[in-house]
Design a protein around this motif. Structure first.
Motif, PDB file in Angstrom:
ATOM      1  N   LYS A 124       0.577  -1.283   0.304  1.00 14.41           N
ATOM      2  CA  LYS A 124      -0.010   0.042  -0.223  1.00 14.41           C
ATOM      3  C   LYS A 124       0.512   1.239   0.105  1.00 14.41           C
ATOM      4  CE  LYS A 124      -4.282   1.164   0.634  1.00 14.41           C
ATOM      5  NZ  LYS A 124      -5.362   1.974  -0.683  1.00 14.41           N
ATOM      6  N   GLU A 125       2.210   0.818   0.510  1.00 12.45           N
ATOM      7  CA  GLU A 125       2.906   2.688   0.771  1.00 12.45           C
ATOM      8  C   GLU A 125       3.315   2.681  -0.819  1.00 12.45           C
ATOM      9  OE1 GLU A 125       3.356  -0.470   2.694  1.00 12.45           O
ATOM     10  OE2 GLU A 125       2.221   0.533   4.433  1.00 12.45           O
ATOM     11  N   GLN A 126       3.715   1.894  -1.569  1.00 11.87           N
ATOM     12  CA  GLN A 126       4.188   2.109  -2.412  1.00 11.87           C
ATOM     13  C   GLN A 126       3.356   2.645  -3.296  1.00 11.87           C
ATOM     14  OE1 GLN A 126       6.990  -1.177  -5.044  1.00 11.87           O
ATOM     15  NE2 GLN A 126       5.579  -0.347  -6.148  1.00 11.87           N
ATOM     16  N   ASP A 127       2.077   2.159  -4.115  1.00 13.12           N
ATOM     17  CA  ASP A 127       0.711   3.010  -3.957  1.00 13.12           C
ATOM     18  C   ASP A 127       0.450   4.372  -4.252  1.00 13.12           C
ATOM     19  OD1 ASP A 127      -0.392   1.328  -6.589  1.00 13.12           O
ATOM     20  OD2 ASP A 127      -1.445   0.626  -5.164  1.00 13.12           O
ATOM     21  N   GLN A 128       0.673   4.656  -2.640  1.00  8.77           N
ATOM     22  CA  GLN A 128       0.598   5.797  -2.056  1.00  8.77           C
ATOM     23  C   GLN A 128       1.737   6.400  -2.712  1.00  8.77           C
ATOM     24  OE1 GLN A 128      -1.721   6.869   0.638  1.00  8.77           O
ATOM     25  NE2 GLN A 128      -3.035   5.252   0.285  1.00  8.77           N
ATOM     26  N   GLU A 129       3.152   6.242  -2.173  1.00  9.11           N
ATOM     27  CA  GLU A 129       4.043   6.857  -2.651  1.00  9.11           C
ATOM     28  C   GLU A 129       4.129   7.439  -4.021  1.00  9.11           C
ATOM     29  OE1 GLU A 129       8.187   4.758  -2.284  1.00  9.11           O
ATOM     30  OE2 GLU A 129       9.218   6.702  -3.513  1.00  9.11           O
ATOM     31  N   ILE A 130       3.308   6.289  -4.871  1.00  6.84           N
ATOM     32  CA  ILE A 130       3.534   7.069  -7.125  1.00  6.84           C
ATOM     33  C   ILE A 130       2.402   7.588  -6.846  1.00  6.84           C
ATOM     34  CG2 ILE A 130       3.096   5.738  -8.706  1.00  6.84           C
ATOM     35  CD1 ILE A 130       4.713   3.505  -7.656  1.00  6.84           C
ATOM     36  N   ALA A 131       1.163   7.424  -6.053  1.00  9.96           N
ATOM     37  CA  ALA A 131       0.024   8.227  -5.970  1.00  9.96           C
ATOM     38  C   ALA A 131       0.369   9.561  -6.059  1.00  9.96           C
ATOM     39  CB  ALA A 131      -0.530   7.245  -6.121  1.00  9.96           C
ATOM     40  N   SER A 132       1.352   9.885  -4.803  1.00  8.90           N
ATOM     41  CA  SER A 132       1.630  11.436  -4.177  1.00  8.90           C
ATOM     42  C   SER A 132       2.772  12.277  -5.537  1.00  8.90           C
ATOM     43  CB  SER A 132       2.256  11.387  -2.756  1.00  8.90           C
ATOM     44  OG  SER A 132       1.335  10.148  -1.989  1.00  8.90           O
ATOM     45  N   ILE A 133       3.827  11.489  -5.542  1.00  8.97           N
ATOM     46  CA  ILE A 133       4.583  11.926  -6.659  1.00  8.97           C
ATOM     47  C   ILE A 133       3.676  12.289  -7.766  1.00  8.97           C
ATOM     48  CG2 ILE A 133       6.318  11.749  -7.247  1.00  8.97           C
ATOM     49  CD1 ILE A 133       7.800   9.305  -5.689  1.00  8.97           C
ATOM     50  N   LYS A 134       3.084  11.502  -8.053  1.00 16.16           N
ATOM     51  CA  LYS A 134       2.596  11.905  -9.445  1.00 16.16           C
ATOM     52  C   LYS A 134       1.140  13.413  -8.933  1.00 16.16           C
ATOM     53  CE  LYS A 134       1.373  10.754 -13.779  1.00 16.16           C
ATOM     54  NZ  LYS A 134       1.830  10.659 -15.020  1.00 16.16           N
ATOM     55  N   LEU A 135       0.169  13.321  -7.874  1.00 15.97           N
ATOM     56  CA  LEU A 135      -0.136  14.050  -8.044  1.00 15.97           C
ATOM     57  C   LEU A 135       0.699  15.921  -8.217  1.00 15.97           C
ATOM     58  CD1 LEU A 135      -2.827  12.795  -5.058  1.00 15.97           C
ATOM     59  CD2 LEU A 135      -3.271  14.045  -7.147  1.00 15.97           C
ATOM     60  N   LYS A 136       1.459  15.905  -7.053  1.00 21.37           N
ATOM     61  CA  LYS A 136       2.375  16.298  -6.948  1.00 21.37           C
ATOM     62  C   LYS A 136       2.957  16.904  -8.648  1.00 21.37           C
ATOM     63  CE  LYS A 136       6.666  17.888  -3.833  1.00 21.37           C
ATOM     64  NZ  LYS A 136       7.698  17.393  -3.148  1.00 21.37           N
ATOM     65  N   THR A 137       3.536  16.215  -9.228  1.00 25.10           N
ATOM     66  CA  THR A 137       4.255  16.815 -10.472  1.00 25.10           C
ATOM     67  C   THR A 137       2.778  17.017 -11.729  1.00 25.10           C
ATOM     68  OG1 THR A 137       3.556  14.685 -11.947  1.00 25.10           O
ATOM     69  CG2 THR A 137       5.693  14.832 -10.083  1.00 25.10           C
ATOM     70  N   MET A 138       1.453  17.266 -11.348  1.00 25.92           N
ATOM     71  CA  MET A 138       0.777  18.092 -11.803  1.00 25.92           C
ATOM     72  C   MET A 138       0.274  19.204 -11.193  1.00 25.92           C
ATOM     73  SD  MET A 138      -1.358  13.882 -12.442  1.00 25.92           S
ATOM     74  CE  MET A 138      -3.028  14.887 -13.160  1.00 25.92           C
ATOM     75  N   GLY A 139       0.684  19.245 -10.101  1.00 28.41           N
ATOM     76  CA  GLY A 139       0.576  20.528  -9.601  1.00 28.41           C
ATOM     77  C   GLY A 139      -1.082  20.302  -8.659  1.00 28.41           C
ATOM     78  N   ILE A 140      -1.211  19.178  -8.181  1.00 29.78           N
ATOM     79  CA  ILE A 140      -2.400  18.652  -7.534  1.00 29.78           C
ATOM     80  C   ILE A 140      -2.101  18.673  -5.385  1.00 29.78           C
ATOM     81  CG2 ILE A 140      -4.778  17.335  -6.855  1.00 29.78           C
ATOM     82  CD1 ILE A 140      -4.430  16.956 -10.413  1.00 29.78           C
ATOM     83  N   SER A 141      -2.370  19.482  -5.039  1.00 32.01           N
ATOM     84  CA  SER A 141      -2.457  18.833  -3.283  1.00 32.01           C
ATOM     85  C   SER A 141      -3.894  18.766  -2.863  1.00 32.01           C
ATOM     86  CB  SER A 141      -2.265  20.666  -3.144  1.00 32.01           C
ATOM     87  OG  SER A 141      -2.364  21.605  -3.629  1.00 32.01           O
ATOM     88  N   ILE A 142      -3.390  17.697  -1.737  1.00 26.13           N
ATOM     89  CA  ILE A 142      -4.669  17.169  -1.507  1.00 26.13           C
ATOM     90  C   ILE A 142      -5.101  17.745   0.139  1.00 26.13           C
ATOM     91  CG2 ILE A 142      -5.399  15.142  -3.377  1.00 26.13           C
ATOM     92  CD1 ILE A 142      -3.934  13.327  -0.920  1.00 26.13           C
TER      93      ILE A 142
END
Ligand code: NAD
Length: 418
Positions: free
Chosen positions: A382-400
């Motif tokens: 789950k950590e790997q999935d979350q890490e990838i999603a977090s980096i992807k969002l960041k590179t898209m300029g999206i914060s949550i």
């Protein structure tokens, strides 16, 4: 001695341009490359890979190399290799055996060449490489730390091997990571399969009856995108839950026996053989277009189709007119191989970014922990999935938003109710 076989090494310049384009759209993988290129955690690791040779795969291969690995690569489908990309990798002194338009013998010859590296890790898309190790090169299995698998069909094969007690080393089901299966298979396959159909036919989708066999991840993507282009989408299924989901999404659901009679365009996305067979081809309207986006070319029974055909003529790239003995023409795309990779370029780089970030991190994990794992199919954390999603969002300029400590306590507090 040359450590590669590609169609034409002179295509390397063009391949490099394509790879640079992919790199500019794969920020997560590029981030990981930067993070690990100095510490080189894959130093001493020999990796054999068997995965579609596309510009995105080249970015993965270069990232694994930057992290210290020694690599030998082949394509995982006879029709999916982009020859200019293969040339670019060969020109960078990467060992690669792949070209577009291989025979089945060539295909396994290439895999065997990559196994000369005596890999400690295998990276598969469809499990042909790992199955080769298990069936013809078993002596290599004892030194293997682990493997990874990219696609649904490969994971099915590996689970079946594990259940039969035949798996000789542990494998990570990269396909099953949420940041892979719910994105690559859905949005990637949806867009690129339509792209393949359009390139092979230049057909207008609006107003057509577009039949999707299988409403899993890939089928859902295809159905969604075809509807977006104005097609009337019909779904066929064998699973009642998937059929219900398709119905509530507003798609018409019916058996293939019925859909065959009214479809204009057919695409299979099931991972199962013989989804469209002789009686369906016979029932199709004149001018029907058929293709497949599942991993293997067995979803359409081509023996049946060619057997029913009085003549077969290639009328444009990746498009064969099969004139049936009843006079109707059925147009077969990409010889029933994955239409998005054979007739187009595969998934867009942006979505492969997450799939290949998962592959890269799974390789790091296997290199470090593989020898302590059981010979089973393991899932990405789950950590790997979350890490990838977090980096992807960041590179898209999206914060949550972030859960507050009170909200975390609330989630755990079973006494809180009405
Ligand atoms: N083209 C690509 O680039 C690409 C990308 C990812 C996966 N794939 C491949 O696509 C295939 C599907 O993958 P997925 O992730 O969507 O799998 P999935 O398990 O999510 O979905 C498959 C669906 O097909 C249905 N199905 C099975 N047999 C059927 C039949 N005879 N008729 C109708 N429906 C049937 C199942 O009930 C299921 O809902 C696999 O072979 C996978 O490896 C291709």
């Amino acid at each position: 001695m040359e450590n590669y076989k590609v169609k034409d090494i002179a295509l390397a310049d063009n391949g490099n341009k394509k790879i640079a384009w992919a790199e500019s759209r794969m920020p997560v993988l590029m981030h990981l490359k930067e993070k690990y290129q100095n510490s080189k955690p894959l130093t001493g690791m020999r990796i054999a890979g068997c995965l579609h040779v596309t510009k995105e795969t080249a970015v993965l291969v270069k990232t694994l190399k930057a992290a210290g690995a020694e690599i030998s690569w082949s394509g995982c489908n006879p029709l999916s290799t982009q020859d200019d990309v293969a040339a670019a990798l060969a020109a960078q002194d990467l060992s690669i055996y792949a070209w577009h338009g291989q025979s089945v013998e060539d295909f396994y010859w290439c895999i065997d060449k990559t196994l000369e590296l005596k890999p400690m890790l295998t990276l598969d898309d469809g499990a042909d490489l790992i199955f080769r190790v298990h069936s013809k090169k078993t002596e290599l299995a004892k030194d293997m730390l682990g493997g990874t698998e990219e696609t649904t069909t490969g994971v099915h094969r590996l689970r079946a091997m594990a259940e039969a007690g035949k798996l000789l080393y542990p494998v990570m089901a990269v396909n099953d990571a949420e940041t892979k299966w719910d994105f690559d298979n859905v949005y990637g396959t949806g867009q690129s399969s339509i792209d393949g159909i359009v390139r092979a036919t230049s057909i207008l989708l609006a107003g057509k009856n577009f039949v999707v066999a299988g409403f899993g991840h890939c089928g859902r993507g295809c159905a969604m995108r075809a509807r977006g282009m104005g097609a009337r989408v019909i779904v066929t299924e064998v699973d009642p839950i998937a059929a219900l989901k398709a119905t509530l999404e507003g798609f018409e659901v019916m058996p293939m026996d019925k859909a065959a009679k009214i479809g204009d365009i057919f695409i299979t996305a099931t991972g199962v053989k013989d989804v469209i067979i002789a009686r369906h081809f016979k029932d199709m309207r004149d001018g029907a277009v058929v293709c497949n986006t599942g991993h293997y070319d067995c979803e359409l029974n081509l023996k049946d189709l060619y057997g029913l055909s009085g003549s077969v003529q290639e009328i444009r790239a990746n498009n064969e007119a099969c004139t049936l003995k009843n006079g109707n023409r059925v147009y077969l795309l990409a010889k029933g191989r994955l239409v998005n990779l054979a007739a187009a370029e595969g998934h867009p780089s942006e979505v492969m970014d997450m799939s290949f970030a998962n592959q890269f991190l799974a390789m790091l994990f296997m290199a470090k922990n593989g020898k302590n794992l059981t010979n089973e199919v393991h899932t990405v954390s789950k950590e790997q999935d979350q890490e990838i999603a977090s980096i992807k969002l960041k590179t898209m300029g999206i914060s949550i938003d972030t859960l507050t400590p009170e909200q975390i306590a609330y989630i755990k507090d079973y006494t809180a109710g009405t």
